[in-house]
Design a protein around this motif. Structure first.
Motif, PDB file in Angstrom:
ATOM      1  N   PRO A   1       0.828  -1.214   0.000  1.00  0.00           N
ATOM      2  CA  PRO A   1       0.000   0.000   0.000  1.00  0.00           C
ATOM      3  C   PRO A   1       0.856   1.255   0.000  1.00  0.00           C
ATOM      4  CG  PRO A   1      -0.676  -1.543   1.726  1.00  0.00           C
ATOM      5  CD  PRO A   1       0.644  -2.009   1.219  1.00  0.00           C
ATOM      6  N   GLY A   2       0.424   2.252  -0.747  1.00  0.00           N
ATOM      7  CA  GLY A   2       1.145   3.509  -0.805  1.00  0.00           C
ATOM      8  C   GLY A   2       0.209   4.666  -1.088  1.00  0.00           C
ATOM      9  N   SER A   3       0.750   5.855  -1.056  1.00  0.00           N
ATOM     10  CA  SER A   3      -0.074   7.048  -1.255  1.00  0.00           C
ATOM     11  C   SER A   3      -0.357   7.261  -2.737  1.00  0.00           C
ATOM     12  CB  SER A   3       0.635   8.274  -0.689  1.00  0.00           C
ATOM     13  OG  SER A   3       1.765   8.596  -1.483  1.00  0.00           O
ATOM     14  N   GLN A   4      -1.463   7.964  -3.019  1.00  0.00           N
ATOM     15  CA  GLN A   4      -1.800   8.278  -4.405  1.00  0.00           C
ATOM     16  C   GLN A   4      -0.796   9.257  -5.002  1.00  0.00           C
ATOM     17  OE1 GLN A   4      -6.009   9.073  -5.174  1.00  0.00           O
ATOM     18  NE2 GLN A   4      -6.551   8.111  -3.206  1.00  0.00           N
TER      19      GLN A   4
ATOM     20  N   SER B   1       3.347   1.453   4.470  1.00  0.00           N
ATOM     21  CA  SER B   1       1.958   1.122   4.213  1.00  0.00           C
ATOM     22  C   SER B   1       1.020   1.703   5.244  1.00  0.00           C
ATOM     23  CB  SER B   1       1.801  -0.392   4.214  1.00  0.00           C
ATOM     24  OG  SER B   1       1.810  -0.854   5.538  1.00  0.00           O
ATOM     25  N   SER B   2      -0.223   1.714   4.851  1.00  0.00           N
ATOM     26  CA  SER B   2      -1.307   1.971   5.790  1.00  0.00           C
ATOM     27  C   SER B   2      -1.918   0.635   6.155  1.00  0.00           C
ATOM     28  CB  SER B   2      -2.344   2.867   5.109  1.00  0.00           C
ATOM     29  OG  SER B   2      -3.561   2.836   5.811  1.00  0.00           O
TER      30      SER B   2
ATOM     31  N   ALA C   1      -7.829   3.087  -5.603  1.00  0.00           N
ATOM     32  CA  ALA C   1      -7.696   3.323  -4.171  1.00  0.00           C
ATOM     33  C   ALA C   1      -8.553   2.366  -3.358  1.00  0.00           C
ATOM     34  CB  ALA C   1      -8.062   4.763  -3.844  1.00  0.00           C
TER      35      ALA C   1
ATOM     36  N   THR D   1      -5.377   4.595   0.148  1.00  0.00           N
ATOM     37  CA  THR D   1      -4.096   4.126  -0.380  1.00  0.00           C
ATOM     38  C   THR D   1      -4.328   3.242  -1.599  1.00  0.00           C
ATOM     39  OG1 THR D   1      -4.081   2.190   1.057  1.00  0.00           O
ATOM     40  CG2 THR D   1      -3.033   4.191   1.889  1.00  0.00           C
TER      41      THR D   1
ATOM     42  N   SER E   1       6.203  -2.464   3.647  1.00  0.00           N
ATOM     43  CA  SER E   1       6.804  -1.261   3.069  1.00  0.00           C
ATOM     44  C   SER E   1       8.010  -1.666   2.249  1.00  0.00           C
ATOM     45  CB  SER E   1       7.230  -0.273   4.165  1.00  0.00           C
ATOM     46  OG  SER E   1       8.283  -0.816   4.926  1.00  0.00           O
TER      47      SER E   1
END
Length: 1090
Positions: free
Chosen positions: A178-181, A237-238, A264, A269, A366
């Motif tokens: 998971p990561g940011s847009q 990650s979230s 998303a 995320t 991560s």
């Protein structure tokens, strides 16, 4: 319980053509030796060279898969490649990828600032090792047979339990993080069917029913990133993602904001591509089948040998993408502009598109992509990884630093020796360097590959925001050393007119140094093509002079100074980084790192031994043996032992030499414990006995050379080194004789017996901490209680003077009704030499105290209890039993007490009597029972193992020694409180500590006995060292002798046990003079010395 781990059938590491495949093969083999590939390492470890220079991750995967299938087929006895061998195989393919500007051996072998104290062998931790650990022990655990493919160009962090559901799995699965847009704008992300169904732009769209992408949305990838990785920068990650997110519809690379938004999850995320893919056995078989179909045959070495034209394929966009649910055949095939790739995609579509492509996005995961940005790379080596990582970064890893206080927090030193005053600012990294101060390195710097000879050039040269590297290169058969210097902010490929060098514009650089564009680039090169990558900046050879670090450092100097160096620089033959890359000698670089690692390892040996540190040197010894540096380590240990001037340090050094010899035997040659009195070693032993340690160590080393040829000799040599170590331990312990004071007493009449009777002892907590050398290196504390067994003091001795000038020794054992006697008569003192045989410590220590007390009294002498305790220590060293002091403290001092010794020499035992509440002694008598287990024990072998583990400073032994002492203090407090349940808890804890200190001390029958008794007792423990003998139990109810007897009688397989009542002896041992007729007095004990 051992941690779960994948048992790989094959592990393959792909590398570029001409990339020193033999050196990488060696690295894999070394990792097998040191246990880095799981408890059952694969039999097949293969470094595989790409058949073409730019094969791509997809082609490298297909070639590696073919190589694996060939080897498995050959092992199965087949003469042709058969896919049947893949059905149950577990294969791991790891891609090294392209060259890396900050590490000559590539991203896979980029060293991390990590130490692993619990590892069986000490070694540098590379990104490859981190990924192998993640894949073997975390990510891949529980997966079915198949092929895992993993890039090595990122630091991947995965929780210990990723939570991937493999039930009913089919097809291919990609792993996402998971990561940011925002981050996804320059990255690849997965679009799954669940996201499509929940995204408003697609509600009611034909995609929902047909599984294809809307024609108005250009999801098919048109441009491809390098090799297999799609990430740069650090991602964490979230927790918003669950692990499984359905089928993959598409891979979006550098998508628009709207496209990324569609991917998303509930928390905003997006699932980012992280370079890890799993192929089931069925999918693997179909992929392998394509290697014979043109043009995919060109991806393998068979195609190279057949003359096929080269082709470049991406793992994700030419192989994985064809299985995406939202991909049509037309869009997939036309997605490439190259005709050969389009043809290959057509073959892959036919073979693979029916397999479902699912995604697992791991919450809590991560990764940190190893970028070409110097500032990002430095940041990745100086920031701590996420809490989910199995790695823990440290400021100094596998390094010797003379003045660690000069290293600022936020800096990093790995595999280096920093001598003198070397100041390192926060945000700077030193790797693989041996440099000497005074030096001051400012922030933003990366120094790598610098030898001690470079120190003078560095001194007085201010460094800030620069990358300074030393390289091993080979020009045909000529090995050379070349240095490169760049700025932290420089970009390798940006046009010079828009970029920087050494963090300044090229125009400013030319002005400061006098260098001209023509010195760096040919006139024919277009201006937009001129960049740092192809600038001929770095001197390689000079017609008249040797080149060094100063020939690049001058580029930092102001104009007046630079002028002096310019002519020399122009006269040298120079190369650009682009030209240097194919010449990098990766094998030489790995050898240099290895040599530096063991050089700092030798410094560690000196530091640990001379500083009396509780760090284990056994992992370093194992690595030295694995990698051929054992002679260097042995030489350092010889040096420390002979020059330390301290018997304790010398003894530990000799024990470490024994460990190295034991490692060299590689588990063969017999048991480590055994005799150590071969006459060939007698001269060396004689020097040690006389106190000439230096001569003794030299003779030991000379004799050692004759015993190195085969495992059996190595083990015997190790035994003799442990024998030499015992000599020095004896000398240290015998320093306790200064606490023996003998006074005068009335001389008994000739022929009158002096009789001594002693109680037995129970050690309630702390035993083993009294054992030399633990007792004077760590400090000890033992809680003992003196007890009567069946109402008697069971240990004693009688002595009388006789007319004849001879010594008569009689030993009785057993009961008075069925006793056995051994008699010895000595008329000359030399006769005792044959009778000085070791005996198991324990009861014999109390017996020794009884004998010495009776001898003193018979000779008209007197000695205090403290003197007897220390005299027994001295005696047992003479007898070579090597015992501690807890037994004589327990039997010679009445009631409850705690004995203590400090971590120092001379060794002195101090005893504190423990005052218990009124009436508690009788309460304990009612609840304490002694059970003879029916199993004899031999504590001497246990003792050798304990001393060996202590000298090796195994972390478990050191921690257990701490725990033994703290448990003893807690037990003493429980006795003062009269708290039976807490005492029982201390007993149980003590037994676990004994088992940790001496594994194997609990026979199976004893374990069954303890299990049977556990519901009825507060606690239990085997007396002394364990291994058999007597078990004492603290019952929940009083007077439970008959009840416990019935319980044990009903249990199977317990053998010949017996239960005895015991009571606390508050009177202590007795000494009395009796008549001259032996019939006038019964034997004082079952064991009698006359």
């Amino acid at each position: 319980m051992a941690a779960a781990a994948v048992e790989w059938s094959v592990v393959l590491l792909t590398c570029q053509r001409g990339g020193c495949v033999s050196a990488f093969q060696r690295e894999l083999e070394v990792r097998r030796l040191r246990g880095g590939l799981g408890p059952r390492p694969p039999q097949l470890l293969l470094a595989v060279e790409d058949p073409w220079a730019r094969l791509g991750s997809g082609g490298a995967t297909l070639n590696a898969l073919l190589v694996a299938a060939e080897h498995l087929s050959a092992r199965a006895g087949c003469t042709v490649v058969t896919a049947d061998v893949l059905r149950e195989a577990r294969i791991l393919i790891m891609h090294m990828g392209r060259d890396f500007s900050f590490d000559d051996c590539g991203r896979a072998f980029t060293c991390l600032p990590v130490e692993e104290p619990g590892a069986p062998a000490e070694a540098l931790v590379c990104n490859l090792d981190s990924l192998l650990g993640t894949m073997t022990h975390r990510l891949c655990v529980g997966s079915p047979p198949g092929v895992w493919v993993c890039s090595t160009d990122m630091l991947l962090t995965v929780p210990s339990a990723p939570g991937i559901d493999w039930n009913g799995f089919q097809g291919v699965r990609v792993i996402a993080v998971p990561g940011s847009q925002e981050y996804a704008k320059n990255h690849g992300v997965y679009l799954t069917d669940e996201q499509v169904q929940s995204s408003s732009p697609f509600k009611g769209h034909p995609l929902e029913a047909q599984g294809s992408s809307p024609p108005s949305v250009p999801w098919v990838l048109r441009s491809q990133p390098c090799h297999s990785c799609l990430a740069w920068g650090t991602l964490k990650s979230s927790v918003g993602w669950s692990c499984s997110q359905g089928l993959v519809c598409d891979i979006i690379y550098k998508g628009t904001e709207a496209q990324i938004q569609q991917c998303a999850g509930p928390d905003g995320t997006v699932p980012l591509v992280c370079g890890v893919v799993f192929f089931s056995s069925d999918a693997t078989e179909q992929l392998l089948a394509t290697h014979v179909i043109p043009p995919l045959d060109a991806c393998t070495y068979l195609g190279l040998d057949s003359g096929a034209p080269p082709i470049q394929l991406s793992l994700f966009f030419d192989i994985v993408l064809c299985m995406a649910a939202g991909m049509t055949e037309e869009d997939f095939i036309k997605g490439s502009g190259d005709a050969g790739v389009r043809s290959a995609r057509s073959v892959l579509w036919t073979a693979l598109h029916t397999f479902p492509l699912s995604m697992a996005c791991i919450p809590g995961s991560s990764y940190d992509y190893l970028t070409t940005s110097a500032s990002d790379h430095i940041r990745s080596l100086t920031l701590l990884p996420s809490s989910a990582s199995h790695l823990r970064f440290c400021k100094t890893a596998h390094s010797h630093v003379d003045q660690p206080c000069l290293l600022e927090d936020g800096s990093s030193v790995t595999n280096s020796l920093l001598e003198g005053a070397v100041r390192l600012a926060a945000g700077s990294v030193i790797q693989h360097c041996h440099i000497q101060g005074p030096l001051e390195i400012g922030p933003g710097c990366l120094l790598s590959g610098l030898a001690i000879g470079s120190s003078l050039a560095l001194q007085g040269c201010p460094l800030r925001d620069v990358i300074l590297q030393g390289h091993h290169i080979r020009l045909r058969d000529l090995p050379c050393r070349v240095f490169t210097l760049t700025g932290c902010l420089d970009d390798w490929q940006s046009p010079a007119e828009e970029a920087t060098y050494l963090n300044m514009t090229w125009a400013e650089f030319f002005h400061r140094t006098g260098i001209r564009e023509g010195d760096l680039w040919d006139a024919e090169m277009p201006r937009r093509s001129r960049c740092l990558l192809n600038a001929r900046l770095f001197p390689v050879l000079h017609a008249c002079e040797a080149l060094g670090l100063e020939d690049v450092l001058w580029l930092l100097a102001p104009a007046p100074v630079a002028g002096v160096r310019l002519a020399r620089w122009r006269a040298a033959w120079r190369m650009s980084w682009q030209e240097l890359l194919p010449c990098l000698d990766k094998a030489a670089e790995l050898r240099a790192r290895r040599a530096l690692f063991f050089l700092q390892g030798q410094c560690k040996v000196r530091r640990v031994l001379l500083g009396r540190q509780d760090s284990s040197l056994l992992p370093l010894a194992r690595s030295a043996v694995h990698e051929g540096y054992h002679e260097a380590v042995l030489g350092t240990l010889d040096e420390v032992a002979s020059t330390a001037g301290d018997t304790g340090i010398a003894a530990r050094a000799l024990a470490c030499i024994a460990d190295v010899l034991g490692c060299m035997a590689q588990g063969e040659g017999g048991l480590r414990s055994g005799p150590a009195a071969n006459k060939e070693w007698a001269s060396a032993f004689g020097h040690l006995e006389s106190g000439d340690i230096a001569s003794g160590v030299r003779e030991l080393a000379a004799e050692r050379q004759k015993w190195m040829s085969r495992p059996a000799l190595l083990v015997r040599a190790a035994r003799h080194y442990e024998g030499a170590e015992q000599i020095l331990i004896r000398q240290a312990v015998m320093s306790s004789c200064q606490f023996v004071t003998v006074g005068q007493a009335e001389l008994p009449p000739l022929g009158h017996w002096v009789q001594v009777a002693c109680p037995a002892r129970l050690d309630l907590s702390g035993g083993w901490s009294d054992t030399p050398p633990i007792t004077y290196e760590h400090g000890g504390a033992v809680v003992d209680v003196a007890v009567l067994v069946d109402g008697c003091r069971p240990i004693g001795a009688r002595v009388r003077r006789i007319h004849e000038p001879e010594l008569r020794l009689v030993s009785f054992s057993g009961t008075p009704e069925s006793e056995a006697a051994v008699e010895l008569v000595c008329r000359e003192l030399e006769h005792l030499q044959d009778y000085c045989q070791p005996h198991a410590p324990g009861t014999s220590s109390i017996l020794a105290g009884a004998v010495m007390a009776s001898l003193y009294r018979a000779a008209g002498k007197s000695a205090s209890t403290e003197s007897l305790i220390h005299a027994v220590l001295h005696l047992e060293q003479k007898l070579t039993t090597g015992g501690g002091w807890q037994d004589q403290v327990g039997g010679l001092v009445p009631g409850f007490k705690i004995g203590r010794s400090k971590a120092q020499l001379p060794l002195r035992v101090e005893v504190e009597k423990i005052l218990v509440p009124n009436g508690f002694t009788q309460t304990l008598n009612d609840h304490l029972l002694l059970v003879y287990t029916g199993k004899t024990r031999l504590a001497r072998n246990l003792l050798q193992d304990v001393v060996r583990n202590w000298y090796a400073r195994l972390p478990s032994a050191v921690q257990n020694a701490d725990a033994l002492v703290s448990n003893a203090e807690e037990c003493a407090q429980a006795l003062r409180q009269g708290n039976l349940p807490l005492i029982g808890k201390c007993l149980d804890r003590y037994w676990q500590q004994k088992k940790c200190m001496a594994p194997g001390c609990e026979p199976l029958a004893v374990g069954r006995m303890m299990d049977a008794l556990r519901p009825y007792i507060y606690g239990q423990c085997l007396a002394g060292a364990g291994g058999g003998g007597f078990l004492y139990v603290l019952t929940k109810g009083p007077q439970q002798k008959e009840a416990l007897h019935q319980i044990l009688a009903k249990s199977e397989g317990l053998g010949n046990f017996s239960i005895h009542s015991i009571e606390v002896d508050t009177g202590g041992f007795s000494v009395e003079v009796v008549g001259c007729d032996p019939k006038d007095s019964a034997h004082p004990a079952g064991d009698v010395a006359v």
